[in-house]
Design a protein around this motif. Structure first.
Motif, PDB file in Angstrom:
ATOM      1  N   ASN A   2       0.865  -1.352  -0.065  1.00  0.00           N
ATOM      2  CA  ASN A   2      -0.035   0.075   0.009  1.00  0.00           C
ATOM      3  C   ASN A   2       1.128   1.251  -0.014  1.00  0.00           C
ATOM      4  O   ASN A   2       1.996   1.203   0.050  1.00  0.00           O
ATOM      5  CB  ASN A   2      -0.859  -0.048   1.054  1.00  0.00           C
ATOM      6  CG  ASN A   2      -0.434   0.204   2.567  1.00  0.00           C
ATOM      7  OD1 ASN A   2       0.519   0.720   2.436  1.00  0.00           O
ATOM      8  ND2 ASN A   2      -0.810  -0.466   3.667  1.00  0.00           N
ATOM      9  N   GLN A   3       0.278   2.302  -0.426  1.00  0.00           N
ATOM     10  CA  GLN A   3       0.982   3.389  -0.423  1.00  0.00           C
ATOM     11  C   GLN A   3       1.855   4.141   0.996  1.00  0.00           C
ATOM     12  O   GLN A   3       2.937   4.356   0.758  1.00  0.00           O
ATOM     13  CB  GLN A   3       0.060   4.702  -0.751  1.00  0.00           C
ATOM     14  CG  GLN A   3       0.778   6.075  -1.339  1.00  0.00           C
ATOM     15  CD  GLN A   3      -0.078   7.056  -1.693  1.00  0.00           C
ATOM     16  OE1 GLN A   3      -1.293   6.929  -1.959  1.00  0.00           O
ATOM     17  NE2 GLN A   3       0.562   8.171  -2.121  1.00  0.00           N
ATOM     18  N   SER A   4       1.147   3.798   2.068  1.00  0.00           N
ATOM     19  CA  SER A   4       1.772   3.984   3.260  1.00  0.00           C
ATOM     20  C   SER A   4       3.055   3.324   3.555  1.00  0.00           C
ATOM     21  O   SER A   4       4.229   3.803   3.960  1.00  0.00           O
ATOM     22  CB  SER A   4       0.912   3.826   4.437  1.00  0.00           C
ATOM     23  OG  SER A   4       1.456   4.015   5.700  1.00  0.00           O
ATOM     24  N   SER A   5       3.039   1.811   3.187  1.00  0.00           N
ATOM     25  CA  SER A   5       4.341   1.050   3.457  1.00  0.00           C
ATOM     26  C   SER A   5       5.218   1.331   2.148  1.00  0.00           C
ATOM     27  O   SER A   5       6.418   1.548   2.581  1.00  0.00           O
ATOM     28  CB  SER A   5       3.794  -0.409   3.540  1.00  0.00           C
ATOM     29  OG  SER A   5       3.405  -0.896   2.211  1.00  0.00           O
ATOM     30  N   SER A   9       9.072   2.616   3.354  1.00  0.00           N
ATOM     31  CA  SER A   9      10.292   1.931   2.816  1.00  0.00           C
ATOM     32  C   SER A   9      11.220   2.715   1.753  1.00  0.00           C
ATOM     33  O   SER A   9      12.379   2.592   1.788  1.00  0.00           O
ATOM     34  CB  SER A   9       9.790   0.678   1.820  1.00  0.00           C
ATOM     35  OG  SER A   9       9.343   1.162   0.613  1.00  0.00           O
ATOM     36  N   LEU A  10      10.362   3.722   1.426  1.00  0.00           N
ATOM     37  CA  LEU A  10      11.703   4.696   0.846  1.00  0.00           C
ATOM     38  C   LEU A  10      12.321   5.914   1.730  1.00  0.00           C
ATOM     39  O   LEU A  10      13.184   6.384   1.477  1.00  0.00           O
ATOM     40  CB  LEU A  10      10.872   5.646  -0.444  1.00  0.00           C
ATOM     41  CG  LEU A  10      10.446   4.786  -1.620  1.00  0.00           C
ATOM     42  CD1 LEU A  10       9.666   5.843  -2.387  1.00  0.00           C
ATOM     43  CD2 LEU A  10      11.618   4.358  -2.390  1.00  0.00           C
ATOM     44  N   LEU A  11      11.614   6.102   2.838  1.00  0.00           N
ATOM     45  CA  LEU A  11      11.795   7.086   3.573  1.00  0.00           C
ATOM     46  C   LEU A  11      13.519   7.166   4.105  1.00  0.00           C
ATOM     47  O   LEU A  11      14.270   8.378   3.976  1.00  0.00           O
ATOM     48  CB  LEU A  11      10.957   7.419   4.963  1.00  0.00           C
ATOM     49  CG  LEU A  11      11.221   8.567   5.620  1.00  0.00           C
ATOM     50  CD1 LEU A  11      11.109   9.798   4.760  1.00  0.00           C
ATOM     51  CD2 LEU A  11       9.933   8.680   6.799  1.00  0.00           C
ATOM     52  N   LEU A 127       0.355  13.799  -0.228  1.00  0.00           N
ATOM     53  CA  LEU A 127       1.712  12.942   0.013  1.00  0.00           C
ATOM     54  C   LEU A 127       2.042  12.942   1.500  1.00  0.00           C
ATOM     55  O   LEU A 127       1.344  13.739   2.375  1.00  0.00           O
ATOM     56  CB  LEU A 127       3.040  13.714  -0.836  1.00  0.00           C
ATOM     57  CG  LEU A 127       2.941  13.892  -2.240  1.00  0.00           C
ATOM     58  CD1 LEU A 127       4.027  14.610  -2.826  1.00  0.00           C
ATOM     59  CD2 LEU A 127       3.180  12.373  -3.011  1.00  0.00           C
ATOM     60  N   PRO A 128       2.746  11.917   2.016  1.00  0.00           N
ATOM     61  CA  PRO A 128       2.647  11.965   3.394  1.00  0.00           C
ATOM     62  C   PRO A 128       3.594  13.147   4.215  1.00  0.00           C
ATOM     63  O   PRO A 128       4.247  13.829   3.463  1.00  0.00           O
ATOM     64  CB  PRO A 128       3.584  10.659   3.695  1.00  0.00           C
ATOM     65  CG  PRO A 128       3.789  10.206   2.345  1.00  0.00           C
ATOM     66  CD  PRO A 128       3.431  11.015   1.145  1.00  0.00           C
ATOM     67  N   ALA A 129       3.184  13.400   5.484  1.00  0.00           N
ATOM     68  CA  ALA A 129       3.589  14.267   6.480  1.00  0.00           C
ATOM     69  C   ALA A 129       5.218  14.196   6.265  1.00  0.00           C
ATOM     70  O   ALA A 129       5.713  15.338   6.315  1.00  0.00           O
ATOM     71  CB  ALA A 129       2.973  14.555   7.420  1.00  0.00           C
TER      72      ALA A 129
END
Length: 158
Positions: A2-5, A9-11, A127-129
């Motif tokens: 999913n988009q969150s994981s 994984s990229l962070l 996009l994520p915080a």
């Protein structure tokens, strides 16, 4: 995945590359003020400008990538991102017509403008915080380094 994981994984890689990318900014800004001779200081200022130009161009390219990779954008949103994506590099190139003090200041302002556009786009695209926070940190580091370079160039008359 999913988009969150996916983002999680990229962070770590984004942080490593992003914060690592601040090292040249800081090194060139410090070198412009602290290297032992004027030739090396001038070269350090030039490298700060070149690196600043490459980074603002890269930042513009992020909008290009979002425009072509985000299917849910309206045609108007996509066109806006595409046209905006070339603005940082064009303005950055124009900054080389200025003395180092003006060029560094111009690049800092371009980075600030790009940050504002990117944060607005990030909210719009949800996009994520964590990405927005990283983008803020990296931009502030670049802006501070370019601002320091502008100051050093100004007081040294370059």
């Amino acid at each position: 995945m999913n988009q969150s994981s996916f983002w999680q994984s990229l962070l770590p890689h984004l942080r490593l590359l992003g914060y690592g990318g601040l090292l040249p900014f800081a090194s060139f800004a410090l070198g412009a003020g602290l290297l032992p001779n004027e030739t090396h200081q001038t070269l350090s200022l030039l490298m700060l400008r070149v690196y600043g130009l490459s980074i603002v161009s890269f930042i513009g390219a992020i909008s290009w990538g979002l425009a072509i990779a985000t299917p849910e954008l309206t045609d108007q949103e996509r066109r806006s991102l595409l046209y905006w994506s070339v603005v940082p590099s064009l303005l950055g190139c124009a900054s080389f017509l200025l003395p180092s003090s003006g060029a560094c200041l111009t690049l800092a302002m371009i980075a600030a403008l790009a940050l504002a556009v990117d944060l607005r786009t990030a909210v719009q695209l949800k996009l994520p915080a964590s990405w927005r926070i990283l983008r803020l940190h990296l931009s502030l580091g670049a802006i501070a380094s370019l601002g320091a370079g502008a100051y050093v160039a100004h007081i040294s008359g370059r």
